[in-house]
Scaffold this motif. Structure first.
Motif, PDB file in Angstrom:
ATOM      1  N   HIS A  57       1.031  -1.214   0.193  1.00 30.36           N
ATOM      2  CA  HIS A  57      -0.057  -0.098   0.021  1.00 30.36           C
ATOM      3  C   HIS A  57       0.684   1.261  -0.004  1.00 30.36           C
ATOM      4  O   HIS A  57       0.465   2.192   0.784  1.00 30.36           O
ATOM      5  CB  HIS A  57      -0.925   0.010   1.399  1.00 30.36           C
ATOM      6  CG  HIS A  57      -1.924  -1.087   1.299  1.00 30.36           C
ATOM      7  ND1 HIS A  57      -2.672  -1.478  -0.013  1.00 30.36           N
ATOM      8  CD2 HIS A  57      -2.077  -1.982   2.075  1.00 30.36           C
ATOM      9  CE1 HIS A  57      -3.375  -2.413   0.351  1.00 30.36           C
ATOM     10  NE2 HIS A  57      -3.089  -2.902   1.538  1.00 30.36           N
ATOM     11  N   LEU A  59       3.659   1.508   1.190  1.00 29.12           N
ATOM     12  CA  LEU A  59       4.755   1.807   2.309  1.00 29.12           C
ATOM     13  C   LEU A  59       5.742   0.689   2.120  1.00 29.12           C
ATOM     14  O   LEU A  59       5.574  -0.266   1.937  1.00 29.12           O
ATOM     15  CB  LEU A  59       3.886   1.656   3.763  1.00 29.12           C
ATOM     16  CG  LEU A  59       3.078   2.672   4.106  1.00 29.12           C
ATOM     17  CD1 LEU A  59       2.398   2.255   5.482  1.00 29.12           C
ATOM     18  CD2 LEU A  59       3.642   3.836   4.558  1.00 29.12           C
ATOM     19  N   ALA A  63       8.109  -0.317   7.386  1.00 29.50           N
ATOM     20  CA  ALA A  63       7.138   0.547   8.066  1.00 29.50           C
ATOM     21  C   ALA A  63       5.713   0.125   8.069  1.00 29.50           C
ATOM     22  O   ALA A  63       5.201   0.140   9.171  1.00 29.50           O
ATOM     23  CB  ALA A  63       7.083   2.011   6.915  1.00 29.50           C
ATOM     24  N   TYR A  64       5.426  -0.984   7.267  1.00 25.77           N
ATOM     25  CA  TYR A  64       4.215  -1.380   7.131  1.00 25.77           C
ATOM     26  C   TYR A  64       4.022  -2.531   8.254  1.00 25.77           C
ATOM     27  O   TYR A  64       3.052  -2.671   9.050  1.00 25.77           O
ATOM     28  CB  TYR A  64       3.768  -2.205   5.833  1.00 25.77           C
ATOM     29  CG  TYR A  64       2.413  -2.806   5.633  1.00 25.77           C
ATOM     30  CD1 TYR A  64       1.390  -1.806   5.344  1.00 25.77           C
ATOM     31  CD2 TYR A  64       2.048  -3.890   6.005  1.00 25.77           C
ATOM     32  CE1 TYR A  64       0.092  -2.204   5.348  1.00 25.77           C
ATOM     33  CE2 TYR A  64       0.571  -4.470   6.029  1.00 25.77           C
ATOM     34  CZ  TYR A  64      -0.180  -3.478   5.672  1.00 25.77           C
ATOM     35  OH  TYR A  64      -1.393  -3.891   5.273  1.00 25.77           O
ATOM     36  N   GLN A  65       5.489  -3.145   8.705  1.00 29.84           N
ATOM     37  CA  GLN A  65       5.385  -3.982   9.763  1.00 29.84           C
ATOM     38  C   GLN A  65       5.119  -3.551  11.064  1.00 29.84           C
ATOM     39  O   GLN A  65       4.573  -3.891  11.955  1.00 29.84           O
ATOM     40  CB  GLN A  65       6.653  -4.929   9.647  1.00 29.84           C
ATOM     41  CG  GLN A  65       6.880  -5.753  10.897  1.00 29.84           C
ATOM     42  CD  GLN A  65       8.183  -6.106  10.974  1.00 29.84           C
ATOM     43  OE1 GLN A  65       9.180  -5.240  10.943  1.00 29.84           O
ATOM     44  NE2 GLN A  65       8.716  -7.560  11.256  1.00 29.84           N
ATOM     45  N   ARG A  66       5.566  -2.357  11.139  1.00 32.88           N
ATOM     46  CA  ARG A  66       5.539  -1.568  12.422  1.00 32.88           C
ATOM     47  C   ARG A  66       3.780  -1.238  12.840  1.00 32.88           C
ATOM     48  O   ARG A  66       3.747  -0.937  13.908  1.00 32.88           O
ATOM     49  CB  ARG A  66       6.170  -0.281  12.438  1.00 32.88           C
ATOM     50  CG  ARG A  66       7.730  -0.130  12.567  1.00 32.88           C
ATOM     51  CD  ARG A  66       8.298   0.901  12.936  1.00 32.88           C
ATOM     52  NE  ARG A  66       8.315   2.082  11.551  1.00 32.88           N
ATOM     53  CZ  ARG A  66       9.216   1.936  10.846  1.00 32.88           C
ATOM     54  NH1 ARG A  66      10.201   0.974  10.911  1.00 32.88           N
ATOM     55  NH2 ARG A  66       9.473   2.578   9.627  1.00 32.88           N
ATOM     56  N   ARG A  67       3.077  -1.300  11.957  1.00 37.79           N
ATOM     57  CA  ARG A  67       1.576  -1.284  12.166  1.00 37.79           C
ATOM     58  C   ARG A  67       1.079  -2.617  12.614  1.00 37.79           C
ATOM     59  O   ARG A  67      -0.154  -2.647  12.836  1.00 37.79           O
ATOM     60  CB  ARG A  67       1.009  -0.647  10.805  1.00 37.79           C
ATOM     61  CG  ARG A  67       1.308   0.633  10.345  1.00 37.79           C
ATOM     62  CD  ARG A  67       0.462   1.017   9.056  1.00 37.79           C
ATOM     63  NE  ARG A  67       0.680   2.385   8.727  1.00 37.79           N
ATOM     64  CZ  ARG A  67      -0.139   3.120   7.961  1.00 37.79           C
ATOM     65  NH1 ARG A  67      -1.279   2.418   7.409  1.00 37.79           N
ATOM     66  NH2 ARG A  67       0.132   4.391   7.502  1.00 37.79           N
ATOM     67  N   LYS A  68       2.072  -3.496  12.547  1.00 42.02           N
ATOM     68  CA  LYS A  68       1.264  -4.945  13.111  1.00 42.02           C
ATOM     69  C   LYS A  68       0.491  -5.398  12.137  1.00 42.02           C
ATOM     70  O   LYS A  68      -0.548  -5.952  12.826  1.00 42.02           O
ATOM     71  CB  LYS A  68       0.845  -4.686  14.759  1.00 42.02           C
ATOM     72  CG  LYS A  68       1.843  -4.021  15.656  1.00 42.02           C
ATOM     73  CD  LYS A  68       3.329  -4.924  15.760  1.00 42.02           C
ATOM     74  CE  LYS A  68       3.941  -4.299  16.677  1.00 42.02           C
ATOM     75  NZ  LYS A  68       5.531  -4.992  16.872  1.00 42.02           N
ATOM     76  N   ARG A  69       0.523  -5.530  11.061  1.00 35.00           N
ATOM     77  CA  ARG A  69      -0.507  -5.848  10.122  1.00 35.00           C
ATOM     78  C   ARG A  69      -0.452  -7.080   9.259  1.00 35.00           C
ATOM     79  O   ARG A  69      -0.901  -7.562   8.524  1.00 35.00           O
ATOM     80  CB  ARG A  69      -0.854  -4.594   8.974  1.00 35.00           C
ATOM     81  CG  ARG A  69      -1.547  -3.463   9.684  1.00 35.00           C
ATOM     82  CD  ARG A  69      -2.966  -3.879  10.041  1.00 35.00           C
ATOM     83  NE  ARG A  69      -3.489  -2.361  10.660  1.00 35.00           N
ATOM     84  CZ  ARG A  69      -4.543  -2.714  11.130  1.00 35.00           C
ATOM     85  NH1 ARG A  69      -5.102  -3.522  11.814  1.00 35.00           N
ATOM     86  NH2 ARG A  69      -5.252  -1.601  11.533  1.00 35.00           N
ATOM     87  N   TYR A 144      -4.688  -9.848  16.058  1.00 33.71           N
ATOM     88  CA  TYR A 144      -4.520  -8.499  15.956  1.00 33.71           C
ATOM     89  C   TYR A 144      -5.131  -7.467  14.763  1.00 33.71           C
ATOM     90  O   TYR A 144      -4.445  -6.469  14.301  1.00 33.71           O
ATOM     91  CB  TYR A 144      -3.020  -7.867  16.326  1.00 33.71           C
ATOM     92  CG  TYR A 144      -2.237  -8.639  15.539  1.00 33.71           C
ATOM     93  CD1 TYR A 144      -1.698  -8.394  14.452  1.00 33.71           C
ATOM     94  CD2 TYR A 144      -1.515  -9.971  16.164  1.00 33.71           C
ATOM     95  CE1 TYR A 144      -0.459  -9.248  13.750  1.00 33.71           C
ATOM     96  CE2 TYR A 144      -0.550 -10.577  15.518  1.00 33.71           C
ATOM     97  CZ  TYR A 144      -0.219 -10.227  14.354  1.00 33.71           C
ATOM     98  OH  TYR A 144       0.837 -10.972  13.590  1.00 33.71           O
ATOM     99  N   ASP A 147      -4.040  -7.166   7.908  1.00 36.89           N
ATOM    100  CA  ASP A 147      -4.479  -7.242   6.449  1.00 36.89           C
ATOM    101  C   ASP A 147      -3.948  -8.343   5.810  1.00 36.89           C
ATOM    102  O   ASP A 147      -4.589  -8.713   4.762  1.00 36.89           O
ATOM    103  CB  ASP A 147      -4.040  -5.821   5.911  1.00 36.89           C
ATOM    104  CG  ASP A 147      -4.726  -4.605   6.729  1.00 36.89           C
ATOM    105  OD1 ASP A 147      -5.983  -4.898   6.941  1.00 36.89           O
ATOM    106  OD2 ASP A 147      -3.909  -3.736   6.904  1.00 36.89           O
TER     107      ASP A 147
END
Length: 244
Positions: A57, A59, A63-69, A144, A147
């Motif tokens: 998306h 990122l 950076a995307y991993q830091r959103r825990k997705r 959690y 996505d």
């Protein structure tokens, strides 16, 4: 992706250029050593690539991993033996500090219902079958609300009957939650039954050989495996794997 060798670097993956649509179920197949699991770990930022980038998306993967997705399910369920089913599923929520105890309880019980483990919340992993332990691992990975669900041969250690049962369970869960799934497997039949598209990789060095759209994707019906379309596409996948 290159790894250090005794004499020179060994290229595990070369020129991988891949776009995965949102909310698709993608399987990655190929011979042993073609870099399937390595690619999964690069996508999730568990290991950084030697060269190149992964964007989700827009990122970078880190950076995307830091959103825990990202949710990740491995071949072994990797549950904590001294924790109950409930405690294993709740653990990521506790670590991340998500929700109150009451909110976490509601979410965990909802997930156990989703994976059809109502009534097993107080059981320990040793009291469960292999298929049930993998259901707990899937519930934990979904706790959690990722996505993207990455699955590295999650059913490889199961007997054939349980494995096929888990295929239908995974399709049901996908339909209930709507995720992007990237699924690594050695089984062509498994990939064909579960996926929207199949990424066929060639080995030494690992690279994308072909991307195959599945003719009848994600139909939870065991009789599908006996249909002419399914058998014909399975033969085509076998030819691609063995093609020089």
């Amino acid at each position: 992706m290159s790894f250090a060798g005794k004499k020179a670097a060994v290229d595990a993956l070369v020129d991988v250029n891949l776009t995965i649509p949102e909310n698709c179920f993608i399987s990655i197949i190929g011979r042993s050593g073609c870099g399937k699991s390595t690619l999964l770990r690069i996508i999730s930022n568990l290991i950084p690539p030697t060269k190149g980038e992964v964007h989700i998306h827009g990122l970078p993967s880190a950076a995307y991993q830091r959103r825990k997705r990202f949710g990740f399910v491995f071949q072994e369920a990797s549950l904590f033996a001294w924790k109950t089913v409930y405690q294993n599923v709740e653990l990521p929520l506790e670590i991340m500090g998500l929700g109150s105890a009451a909110q976490r309880r509601e979410k965990v019980l909802d997930l156990l219902h989703l994976v059809r483990l109502d009534g097993f919340a107080d059981h320990y992993p040793a009291q469960l079958s292999g298929g049930m332990r993998q259901r707990v691992a899937i519930a934990r990975a979904l706790s959690y609300e990722p996505d993207i669900l990455l699955m590295d041969e999650p059913f490889g250690a199961l007997d054939d009957f349980t494995r096929r049962e888990m295929h239908d369970e995974l399709i049901r869960i996908w339909n209930a939650r709507g995720l992007t799934v990237v699924f690594v497997t050695h089984s062509l039949s498994e990939a064909l039954y579960l996926s929207d598209r199949i990424v066929v990789m060639a080995p030494r060095p690992g690279r994308v050989k072909s991307i195959v759209p599945v003719l009848r994707p994600r139909i939870s019906d065991p009789t599908l495996r006996a249909t002419p379309d399914y058998i014909h596409q399975l033969q085509e996948l076998e030819a691609l794997i063995h093609e020089q």
